[in-house]
Design a protein around this motif. Structure first.
Motif, short mmCIF file in Angstrom:
data_model
loop_
_atom_site.label_atom_id
_atom_site.label_comp_id
_atom_site.label_asym_id
_atom_site.label_seq_id
_atom_site.Cartn_x
_atom_site.Cartn_y
_atom_site.Cartn_z
N MET A 65 0.84 -1.05 0.01
CA MET A 65 0.05 0.04 0.12
C MET A 65 0.89 1.33 0.08
N ALA A 66 0.09 2.48 -0.26
CA ALA A 66 1.07 3.68 -0.62
C ALA A 66 1.52 3.90 0.93
N ALA A 67 2.69 4.80 1.03
CA ALA A 67 3.16 5.25 2.10
C ALA A 67 2.45 6.36 2.57
N MET A 68 2.51 6.54 4.00
CA MET A 68 1.83 7.76 4.81
C MET A 68 2.76 8.92 4.15
N THR A 69 1.73 9.94 3.39
CA THR A 69 2.60 11.07 2.95
C THR A 69 2.51 12.61 3.72
N THR A 70 1.68 12.41 4.69
CA THR A 70 1.45 13.54 5.36
C THR A 70 3.00 14.16 5.85
N THR A 71 2.93 15.49 5.94
CA THR A 71 4.20 16.14 6.17
C THR A 71 3.89 16.95 7.60
N THR A 72 4.51 16.35 8.76
CA THR A 72 4.32 17.03 9.92
C THR A 72 5.45 18.07 10.19
N THR A 73 4.74 19.28 10.85
CA THR A 73 5.55 20.15 11.24
C THR A 73 5.66 20.02 12.85
N ARG A 74 6.90 19.93 13.10
CA ARG A 74 7.11 19.79 14.64
C ARG A 74 7.79 21.07 14.92
N ILE A 75 7.15 21.78 16.15
CA ILE A 75 7.68 23.21 16.50
C ILE A 75 8.25 22.88 17.94
N ASP A 76 9.46 23.19 18.12
CA ASP A 76 10.12 22.95 19.38
C ASP A 76 9.37 24.12 20.53
N PRO A 77 9.14 23.49 21.89
CA PRO A 77 8.67 24.17 22.82
C PRO A 77 9.34 25.25 23.06
N PRO A 78 8.86 26.55 23.55
CA PRO A 78 9.29 27.58 23.97
C PRO A 78 10.16 27.53 25.18
N MET A 79 11.26 28.11 25.07
CA MET A 79 12.26 28.09 26.41
C MET A 79 11.70 28.93 27.52
N THR A 80 10.81 29.94 27.25
CA THR A 80 10.18 30.61 28.33
C THR A 80 8.71 30.95 28.16
N ALA A 81 8.01 30.59 28.90
CA ALA A 81 6.25 30.76 28.54
C ALA A 81 5.71 30.45 29.94
N ASP A 82 4.56 30.95 29.89
CA ASP A 82 3.68 30.59 31.10
C ASP A 82 3.46 29.26 31.14
N GLU A 83 2.84 28.69 32.24
CA GLU A 83 2.69 27.25 32.48
C GLU A 83 1.70 26.52 31.69
N PRO A 84 0.56 27.07 31.51
CA PRO A 84 -0.29 26.51 30.28
C PRO A 84 0.11 26.16 28.97
N ALA A 85 0.88 27.34 28.41
CA ALA A 85 1.32 27.26 27.04
C ALA A 85 2.66 26.59 26.85
N MET A 86 3.53 26.35 27.97
CA MET A 86 4.61 25.23 28.05
C MET A 86 4.25 23.96 28.12
N LEU A 87 3.21 23.71 28.83
CA LEU A 87 2.44 22.57 28.89
C LEU A 87 1.88 21.92 27.49
N THR A 88 1.15 22.76 27.02
CA THR A 88 0.62 22.59 25.72
C THR A 88 1.45 22.45 24.57
N ALA A 89 2.49 23.43 24.58
CA ALA A 89 3.60 23.33 23.64
C ALA A 89 4.21 21.99 23.65
N TRP A 90 4.87 21.14 24.89
CA TRP A 90 5.33 20.01 24.77
C TRP A 90 4.47 18.92 24.68
N LEU A 91 3.29 19.21 24.72
CA LEU A 91 2.14 17.87 24.45
C LEU A 91 2.30 18.05 22.76
N ASP A 92 2.05 19.01 22.28
CA ASP A 92 2.00 19.17 20.81
C ASP A 92 3.34 18.73 20.03
N TYR A 93 4.26 18.90 20.81
CA TYR A 93 5.72 18.61 20.21
C TYR A 93 5.82 16.96 20.21
N HIS A 94 5.43 16.22 21.28
CA HIS A 94 5.18 14.90 21.53
C HIS A 94 4.25 14.29 20.37
#
Length: 175
Positions: free
Chosen positions: A1-30
């Protein structure tokens, strides 16, 4: 079957952010890391098992994480009645997310995972981290903060498995 062709962009979590933004960024990164580990593979490659007797596969990990997203955000946090069974498991077959990938439709399973991620984001959007979930976990109350930290841990652990699985499939290594 065909290969998965979706291109994922992974964004590094910020080095400084408030706690909600930091946790959400790390979850999205993973979340993005898991998607990256699966890109470019065929359905058959996504279903390859690690080492017998383990039933672990990349597609099994995607299916499992769809279940985890659904459980923590929709069932526990939002209190939604998602029914007695999961997307891929039943009480009679509690490891169906991992075990039953041979006949699975990878595209449909990735779509289900993405839908559960979107539902998780919607369930938690705008809530303070101190928000207590509507359902207990094993008789204990949990907060959105706890759920987010747990989800980062859950993805990080399984992304370690995904690293090894991907290397087994085609030799690709990396973050």
């Amino acid at each position: 079957m065909a290969a998965m062709t979706t291109t994922t962009t992974r964004i590094d979590p910020p080095m400084t952010a408030d706690e909600p933004a930091m946790l959400t960024a790390w979850l999205d990164y993973h979340r993005a890391t898991l998607a990256l580990k699966c890109e470019g593979l065929t359905d058959e490659q996504l279903k390859l098992r690690s080492v017998p007797p383990s039933t672990l596969s990349l597609l099994g990990l995607v299916r499992h994480m769809a279940e985890v997203e659904r459980y923590w955000f929709r069932t526990v946090l939002a209190g939604e009645d998602t029914g007695p069974n999961g997307l891929y498991w039943t009480r009679e077959d509690p490891d169906g997310d991992f075990d039953n990938v041979d006949g699975a439709d990878a595209a449909a399973d990735f779509a289900a995972w993405r839908a559960e991620v979107a539902a998780a984001r919607a369930a938690s959007e705008g809530l303070p981290l101190e928000t207590v979930a509507k359902r207990d976990r094993r008789g204990e109350q949990v907060t959105l903060r706890w759920i987010l930290v747990h989800m980062v841990e859950e993805y990080a652990r399984h992304n370690g498995h995904a690293d090894l699985l991907r290397e087994l499939v085609d030799g690709v290594t990396g973050e």
